[in-house]
Motif scaffolding. Structure first.
Motif, PDB file in Angstrom:
ATOM      1  N   ILE B 114      31.937  88.239 -27.451  1.00 43.03           N
ATOM      2  CA  ILE B 114      31.020  88.136 -28.736  1.00 43.03           C
ATOM      3  C   ILE B 114      29.452  87.668 -28.055  1.00 43.03           C
ATOM      4  O   ILE B 114      28.686  88.255 -28.537  1.00 43.03           O
ATOM      5  N   GLY B 115      29.718  87.131 -27.030  1.00 41.12           N
ATOM      6  CA  GLY B 115      28.588  86.688 -26.191  1.00 41.12           C
ATOM      7  C   GLY B 115      27.771  87.831 -25.429  1.00 41.12           C
ATOM      8  O   GLY B 115      26.707  87.578 -25.115  1.00 41.12           O
ATOM      9  N   GLU B 116      28.296  88.884 -25.318  1.00 38.43           N
ATOM     10  CA  GLU B 116      27.687  89.994 -24.562  1.00 38.43           C
ATOM     11  C   GLU B 116      26.392  90.636 -24.875  1.00 38.43           C
ATOM     12  O   GLU B 116      25.745  90.547 -24.448  1.00 38.43           O
ATOM     13  N   PRO B 117      26.521  90.915 -26.444  1.00 36.87           N
ATOM     14  CA  PRO B 117      25.158  91.347 -27.069  1.00 36.87           C
ATOM     15  C   PRO B 117      24.006  90.423 -26.802  1.00 36.87           C
ATOM     16  O   PRO B 117      22.797  90.636 -26.475  1.00 36.87           O
ATOM     17  N   ARG B 127      24.543  78.052 -21.892  1.00 41.14           N
ATOM     18  CA  ARG B 127      24.888  77.055 -22.682  1.00 41.14           C
ATOM     19  C   ARG B 127      24.434  77.330 -24.139  1.00 41.14           C
ATOM     20  O   ARG B 127      25.280  77.100 -25.045  1.00 41.14           O
ATOM     21  N   GLU B 128      23.245  77.926 -24.363  1.00 36.29           N
ATOM     22  CA  GLU B 128      22.632  78.186 -25.758  1.00 36.29           C
ATOM     23  C   GLU B 128      23.476  79.441 -26.108  1.00 36.29           C
ATOM     24  O   GLU B 128      23.892  79.460 -27.347  1.00 36.29           O
ATOM     25  N   ARG B 129      23.857  80.316 -25.175  1.00 38.35           N
ATOM     26  CA  ARG B 129      24.907  81.398 -25.760  1.00 38.35           C
ATOM     27  C   ARG B 129      26.159  80.994 -26.339  1.00 38.35           C
ATOM     28  O   ARG B 129      26.474  81.519 -27.500  1.00 38.35           O
ATOM     29  N   THR B 130      26.749  79.983 -25.469  1.00 39.41           N
ATOM     30  CA  THR B 130      28.040  79.382 -26.011  1.00 39.41           C
ATOM     31  C   THR B 130      27.727  78.580 -27.340  1.00 39.41           C
ATOM     32  O   THR B 130      28.766  78.996 -28.343  1.00 39.41           O
ATOM     33  N   ALA B 131      26.759  78.095 -27.621  1.00 36.61           N
ATOM     34  CA  ALA B 131      26.448  77.432 -28.861  1.00 36.61           C
ATOM     35  C   ALA B 131      26.648  78.512 -30.076  1.00 36.61           C
ATOM     36  O   ALA B 131      27.028  78.226 -31.024  1.00 36.61           O
ATOM     37  N   LYS B 132      25.674  79.558 -29.585  1.00 35.77           N
ATOM     38  CA  LYS B 132      25.250  80.665 -30.582  1.00 35.77           C
ATOM     39  C   LYS B 132      26.820  81.355 -30.853  1.00 35.77           C
ATOM     40  O   LYS B 132      27.184  81.707 -32.181  1.00 35.77           O
ATOM     41  N   VAL B 133      27.710  81.575 -29.907  1.00 27.84           N
ATOM     42  CA  VAL B 133      28.924  82.159 -30.220  1.00 27.84           C
ATOM     43  C   VAL B 133      29.787  81.475 -31.090  1.00 27.84           C
ATOM     44  O   VAL B 133      30.566  81.884 -32.228  1.00 27.84           O
ATOM     45  N   LEU B 134      29.981  80.179 -30.775  1.00 23.07           N
ATOM     46  CA  LEU B 134      30.486  79.153 -31.721  1.00 23.07           C
ATOM     47  C   LEU B 134      30.127  79.270 -33.151  1.00 23.07           C
ATOM     48  O   LEU B 134      30.880  79.123 -34.011  1.00 23.07           O
ATOM     49  N   GLU B 135      28.810  79.196 -33.256  1.00 25.51           N
ATOM     50  CA  GLU B 135      28.259  79.257 -34.764  1.00 25.51           C
ATOM     51  C   GLU B 135      28.470  80.619 -35.533  1.00 25.51           C
ATOM     52  O   GLU B 135      28.867  80.563 -36.427  1.00 25.51           O
ATOM     53  N   LEU B 136      28.552  81.629 -34.543  1.00 29.07           N
ATOM     54  CA  LEU B 136      28.976  82.908 -34.994  1.00 29.07           C
ATOM     55  C   LEU B 136      30.306  82.890 -35.408  1.00 29.07           C
ATOM     56  O   LEU B 136      30.874  83.327 -36.854  1.00 29.07           O
ATOM     57  N   LEU B 137      31.406  82.454 -34.655  1.00 32.68           N
ATOM     58  CA  LEU B 137      32.650  82.407 -35.128  1.00 32.68           C
ATOM     59  C   LEU B 137      32.838  81.566 -36.383  1.00 32.68           C
ATOM     60  O   LEU B 137      33.637  81.971 -37.334  1.00 32.68           O
ATOM     61  N   ARG B 138      32.282  80.489 -36.335  1.00 29.01           N
ATOM     62  CA  ARG B 138      32.180  79.554 -37.625  1.00 29.01           C
ATOM     63  C   ARG B 138      31.604  80.791 -38.796  1.00 29.01           C
ATOM     64  O   ARG B 138      32.311  80.536 -40.114  1.00 29.01           O
ATOM     65  N   ARG B 139      30.584  81.478 -38.561  1.00 30.09           N
ATOM     66  CA  ARG B 139      30.076  81.958 -39.909  1.00 30.09           C
ATOM     67  C   ARG B 139      30.856  83.214 -40.244  1.00 30.09           C
ATOM     68  O   ARG B 139      30.981  83.616 -41.616  1.00 30.09           O
ATOM     69  N   VAL B 140      31.592  83.732 -39.326  1.00 32.95           N
ATOM     70  CA  VAL B 140      32.546  84.804 -39.835  1.00 32.95           C
ATOM     71  C   VAL B 140      34.016  84.341 -40.210  1.00 32.95           C
ATOM     72  O   VAL B 140      34.867  85.039 -40.422  1.00 32.95           O
ATOM     73  N   GLY B 141      33.944  82.954 -40.302  1.00 31.91           N
ATOM     74  CA  GLY B 141      35.385  82.238 -40.963  1.00 31.91           C
ATOM     75  C   GLY B 141      36.375  82.219 -40.133  1.00 31.91           C
ATOM     76  O   GLY B 141      37.427  82.380 -40.501  1.00 31.91           O
TER      77      GLY B 141
END
Lengths: 310, 547
Positions: B114-117, B127-141
């Motif tokens: 997920i973090g690749e793009p 670290r920011e990417r990790t946070a963003k990926v976790l947020e994305l995972l939450r967003r897609v349920g």
């Protein structure tokens, strides 16, 4: 299955393989024609006295029954004693130990070279225009099919005799290593890069590769970061073949380039029927084989996480 | 007026070299505005996936793309350099493929994928990417994002995997999202969740292109539908117009092909949809005597983690002679194990199964071998059950030989008779499995099952891998065969629409238990269990989708 359990099973299997190798070579030694005592005493030409022969037969347990000889050989083996060279009059472990360094350097360098060349060629030529693929794969077939002493000769003629870039043989350091290492590596590259390229081309057709491209990844990154890891798995499995090729090839290459090494020792020991040394080299090769396969197994689980969990 | 997000005029895609090139997409034109979702619908090989890929410049090796205009956000992309494409892909255009298990790199963690793009298109730190990926995972349920982040795709369920794949496509907040068959490999209720997720992602400023063979899928999210056949758009219009007032015969056949409770006793694959409705099938005569009686069957397995799980839990039912029993449930509900027990491919821990008043467990060897011929199984993926080197006639001939007949000419006659039964011509008899289409393969599998003249066919997801239009043909074939040969069916599927279409009686299974059983009309109109109601809600029926 956990990694630890996997490794311990493989270790047990490895011990069994070593025992098998030791027993087989001992059997081969036992049934080989020729009076061992005569060989130990320097061959028929040395004309040893009858007392000397009797003494040797007693020292080396040659008159004892097979099972006693076998058990003696094995207890010695378990203590790390590979016996004494008939010819060199020194423990086999020392004889091999003196030669193992140059061979390890040669085989290691050749393996690294082969890996780098294989990956580079496969990654750069997979799915390219037909004529380029045909050309490269033609060269690969020739390399794979040519005996390494011919490759070695060709390299010698071009780079030593004609271009005078590297010395013909012998010496220390990196420069004299170049031609022998390439000779050993090229034969391997011939077969390995074909396997790797075919795998890569299959993998590059997979949907996840399209996903990676659709993320905006450049072609080379897609190949190296995504596809290569999938494609290299079958190539890792071929490491047994690679090892055999390296060990066998080093005998020829060391002779050709008059290098020090186990290959040369093996050759002279076979000529002189110095069987303890031959036996020792076979055993050590088997041990290396077992260890390398163990490492490959661990590597496999690192590359493919599914191996452990499934 | 602002330019549309996607503007395609006269798009053609060829594969192969000049002299023997095949045109896969021919003179296509469409637009997609911001905030709009266009659906490309058609069967496999209609060129819809290639069209989608041409919008990201990834039609692949050996393809030639020609167009009068191929613009993204007002910029013509026809002469884009590789670098221009790369900076757009993944950043401004997201791409979701079907079957997340093969569309995600299984050797990399979900988080890395997920973090690749983000790694490619942003300057975010690790670290920011990790946070963003976790947020994305939450967003897609995806529940427990921290856990999922470090897992590998094969450790996730199909639905979660598809969500992760979507998360990777939207990671860089693209303005345009392409989803190619986003729900095809999924159970109905999961598919419905994924569609709802895609709908929420379609913001006011983003556009979306959904590609599917299934009209009922796209009905839920598309604003407009373009129907593709043989590389051309044969009909385009608003979702309402295409679904309720289809003009082109192909569109009509696609709509008629969707099985549903309302399509019962009706042919699905008729060329003329109106004629199909006018020719209702009569309900099958029910002699009342049960062919199959299953009593209190239970089965448990020890899993890889050494925990014993009950897969089939105290299941009882019976199937009347000549009737169809549909068993519906999601993956892991125990429906396939039940089928295997029926066919004696698996022994139950307790309980009994009898066919034609003979119980598998107490049958004599002679009775057993007679029962084995009487009960035949057809699976979802026939390709894996065929020897790839065998021809069709040899595959069927083997089954004929096994059913006890002898002479070569008799066998050949029986093979061609069986091919005729499944509506395959003699020209198919020398082909190998790989040379057949999915629908033809399934016909061969059915012919092979019929070789022994069975009375009971156990059909385990027989149409789940097929396009809707091909599925319609196979379902029609099964209905015809049932009448012609007086067969009894046990039909297993995760697709409630298919089950309602084909069955007389329905069993709903969940976690190894039967949660609901009854005549199909009763279960459909008066579901008693909450789980069945949930399945019914997830059922895509476009009569109500846009109401």
């Amino acid at each position: 299955m956990t990694i630890l359990r996997r490794i311990s099973t493989r270790l047990l299997l490895g011990v069994f393989v070593l025992w098998g190798a030791a027993t087989l070579t001992f059997l081969a030694l036992y049934v080989t024609p020729g009076d061992t005592a005569l060989i130990i005493l320097g061959g028929p030409d040395a004309r040893p006295t009858a007392e000397a022969i009797a003494q040797v037969r007693q020292d080396y347990l040659l008159d004892e029954p097979f099972i006693v000889q076998y058990l003696h050989y094995f207890t010695q083996l378990l203590q790390g004693n590979l016996g004494e060279s008939y010819r060199l009059r020194m423990p086999v472990t020392d004889a091999i130990g003196q030669q193992v360094g140059p061979t390890a350097v040669l085989a290691g360098t050749a393996a690294a070279l082969a890996l780098v060349l294989t990956v580079a060629i496969a990654v750069l030529t997979a799915q390219r225009t037909p004529w380029l693929r045909a050309l490269v794969s033609g060269i690969e077939v020739v390399l794979a099919a040519t005996p390494s002493f011919i490759i070695g000769f060709a390299l010698l003629i071009v780079f030593s005799f004609t271009l005078r870039l590297v010395p013909v043989g012998g010496g220390d350091g990196l420069v004299p290593l170049i031609l022998p290492a390439f000779t050993l590596a090229l034969a391997l590259v011939g077969s390995l890069s074909q396997v790797l390229r075919n795998e890569l081309e299959d993998v590059l057709e997979q949907p996840f590769v399209l996903t990676a491209r659709a993320r905006g990844m450049r072609d080379l990154s897609v190949r190296v970061k995504h596809a290569l890891r999938h494609a290299i798995l079958p190539t890792i499995t071929m490491s047994g073949f690679v090892l055999a090729a390296l060990l066998g090839g080093s005998v020829i290459v060391e002779t050709l380039f008059s290098r020090q090494g186990v290959g040369g020792l093996m050759l002279s020991s076979v000529y002189n029927k110095d069987l303890p040394v031959v036996l020792g080299i076979v055993l050590i090769s088997a041990a290396v084989y077992v260890v390398v396969n163990l490492i490959v197994d661990i590597l496999y689980t690192l590359v493919d996480p599914r191996v452990v969990t499934s | 007026m602002t330019a549309p997000l996607i503007d395609v005029r006269g798009l053609s895609v060829d594969f192969g070299h000049k002299s023997h090139a095949t045109t896969v997409v021919r003179d296509l034109s469409f637009e997609i505005s911001r905030g709009e979702c266009l659906a490309l619908v058609g069967e496999s090989g209609s060129g819809k996936s290639v069209t989608a890929r041409s919008l990201v410049g990834l039609t692949g090796i050996g393809s030639t793309v020609r167009a009068e205009r191929l613009a993204f956000d007002g910029t013509d992309t026809r002469n884009w350099s590789d670098a221009s494409w790369r900076s757009t892909r993944g950043d401004r255009i997201g791409f979701v493929l079907q079957d997340a298990l093969s569309s995600l790199d299984v050797l990399r963690t979900v988080g890395a994928e997920i973090g690749e793009p983000l790694k490619l298109h942003t300057t975010l730190s690790r670290r920011e990417r990790t946070a963003k990926v976790l947020e994305l995972l939450r967003r897609v349920g995806v529940p427990e994002p921290e856990l999922r982040f470090g897992q590998f795709p094969h450790q996730l369920s199909g639905g979660l995997r598809q969500r992760a794949l979507i998360a990777s496509a939207i990671a860089a907040e693209p303005e345009f999202l392409i989803a190619d068959e986003p729900t095809t490999a999924l159970d109905a209720s999961i598919a419905s969740q994924i569609l709802r997720l895609l709908e929420t992602l379609k913001g006011s400023s983003t556009g979306m292109l959904v590609v599917s063979h299934d009209l009922s899928v796209v009905a839920q999210i598309a604003d407009r539908i373009a129907v593709m056949q043989h590389g051309e758009i044969v009909e385009e219009g608003t979702t309402e117009a295409v679904l309720f007032d289809p003009q082109h015969p192909y569109t009509k056949s696609l709509i008629a092909a969707v099985p549903s409770p309302t399509s019962r006793r009706r042919r699905l694959s008729a060329v003329d949809a109106t004629a199909a409705v006018a020719a209702p099938r009569l309900p099958r005569p029910d002699s009342g005597s049960a062919l199959v009686v299953v009593e209190n069957v239970s089965k448990s397995f020890v899993g890889a983690d050494r925990v014993r799980r009950t897969v089939v839990d105290d299941v009882s039912f019976s199937v009347a002679r000549g009737a169809t029993l549909g068993i519906v449930g999601e993956s892991g509900s125990g429906k396939t194990t039940t089928a295997r027990i029926l066919a004696n491919l698996e022994n139950p821990d307790s309980g009994s199964v009898s066919i034609d008043a003979v119980s598998w467990s107490s049958a004599t060897p002679a009775e057993r071998s007679r029962l084995r011929r009487q009960v035949q199984v057809v699976y979802q993926d026939p390709l894996s059950s065929f020897d790839p080197r065998f021809t069709v006639s040899r595959i069927i001939g083997e089954a004929v030989a096994a059913s006890g007949r002898s002479s070569r000419s008799e066998r050949a006659a029986r093979v061609s008779e069986l091919l005729g039964l499944v509506r395959l011509g003699p020209e198919h008899s020398d082909r190998r499995p790989i040379e057949l289409s999915g629908g033809q393969r399934q016909r061969v599998a059915i012919a092979r099952a019929l070789a022994a003249k069975p009375t009971l066919l156990v059909l385990d997801e027989p149409v789940s891998a097929l396009d809707v239009s091909v599925q319609a043909q196979v379902l029609d074939l099964l209905t015809d065969l049932q009448d012609e040969l007086d067969l009894t069916y046990v039909f297993i599927s995760h697709d409630l629409g298919v089950i309602f279409h084909i069955s007389d009686e329905v069993l709903v299974m969940k976690d190894g238990r039967i949660v609901e059983a009854g005549a199909v009309d009763d279960v459909f109109s008066r579901p008693s269990h909450g789980y069945t109601r949930g399945l019914l809600d997830a059922l895509p029926h476009f009569d109500s989708a846009r109401a």
